[in-house]
Design a protein around this motif. Structure first.
Motif, PDB file in Angstrom:
ATOM      1  N   ASP A 106    -116.598   2.030  45.821  1.00 54.34           N
ATOM      2  CA  ASP A 106    -117.624   2.242  44.903  1.00 54.34           C
ATOM      3  C   ASP A 106    -116.968   1.948  43.612  1.00 54.34           C
ATOM      4  N   ILE A 107    -117.511   1.564  42.671  1.00 51.85           N
ATOM      5  CA  ILE A 107    -116.860   1.352  41.384  1.00 51.85           C
ATOM      6  C   ILE A 107    -117.664   1.807  40.050  1.00 51.85           C
ATOM      7  N   THR A 108    -117.397   2.569  39.289  1.00 51.78           N
ATOM      8  CA  THR A 108    -118.177   3.306  38.147  1.00 51.78           C
ATOM      9  C   THR A 108    -117.420   3.022  37.042  1.00 51.78           C
ATOM     10  N   TYR A 109    -118.130   2.624  35.757  1.00 51.37           N
ATOM     11  CA  TYR A 109    -117.337   2.451  34.334  1.00 51.37           C
ATOM     12  C   TYR A 109    -117.786   3.420  33.481  1.00 51.37           C
ATOM     13  N   TRP A 110    -116.669   4.111  32.777  1.00 46.09           N
ATOM     14  CA  TRP A 110    -117.040   5.026  31.891  1.00 46.09           C
ATOM     15  C   TRP A 110    -116.197   4.852  30.402  1.00 46.09           C
ATOM     16  N   SER A 111    -117.021   5.270  29.841  1.00 40.60           N
ATOM     17  CA  SER A 111    -116.281   5.052  28.279  1.00 40.60           C
ATOM     18  C   SER A 111    -115.801   6.220  27.853  1.00 40.60           C
TER      19      SER A 111
END
Length: 136
Positions: free
Chosen positions: A124-129
């Motif tokens: 599972d991949i999530t992106y965060w700034s």
């Protein structure tokens, strides 16, 4: 007299925040990285009894990944209560590179094929700034 009290109150209202800002250690709170890096979290699930193998294979992969352009850092985490739960905390300087060239590197493609032997499926991949960085 009323004007002096008002002026004194106004002075405190203006000067106090400036003094506090100057006193606050600049390395404690920083948004220096806010536009520079994207954080990518990858949650892997290893097959039963294959957590150590998954960590070993990921470690080999990450030795190659760290040579790539736009690589910032990767921290590999293992759930202390279940060694089949693995988390990668990745920092990248260019998310466009990550989603295109990085995903097509020979070492990553080989890992994807070989991972069928020790992972239950894709992560599972999530992106965060980055909004702020807090340091000691």
């Amino acid at each position: 007299m009323k004007n002096i009290k008002s002026l004194a109150g106004l002075t405190v209202f203006i000067v106090l925040p400036l003094v506090l800002m100057a006193w606050w250690p600049s390395e404690t709170i920083s948004d220096h990285h806010s536009e520079e890096q994207t954080i990518v979290l990858l949650n892997f699930k290893a097959q039963p009894e294959k957590g150590d193998l998954a960590v070993s294979e990921l470690t080999q992969l990450l030795e190659e990944v760290r040579k790539e352009p736009h690589f910032g850092s990767i921290t590999l985490h293992v759930d202390p209560n279940d060694s089949t739960n693995i988390l990668l905390y990745e920092a990248w300087d260019d998310i466009s590179y990550y989603n295109t060239e990085h995903m097509n590197t020979p070492h990553l493609k080989a890992f994807m094929v070989n991972s069928k032997d020790f992972l239950t499926g894709p992560p599972d991949i999530t992106y965060w700034s980055v909004k702020q960085v807090f340091k000691k």
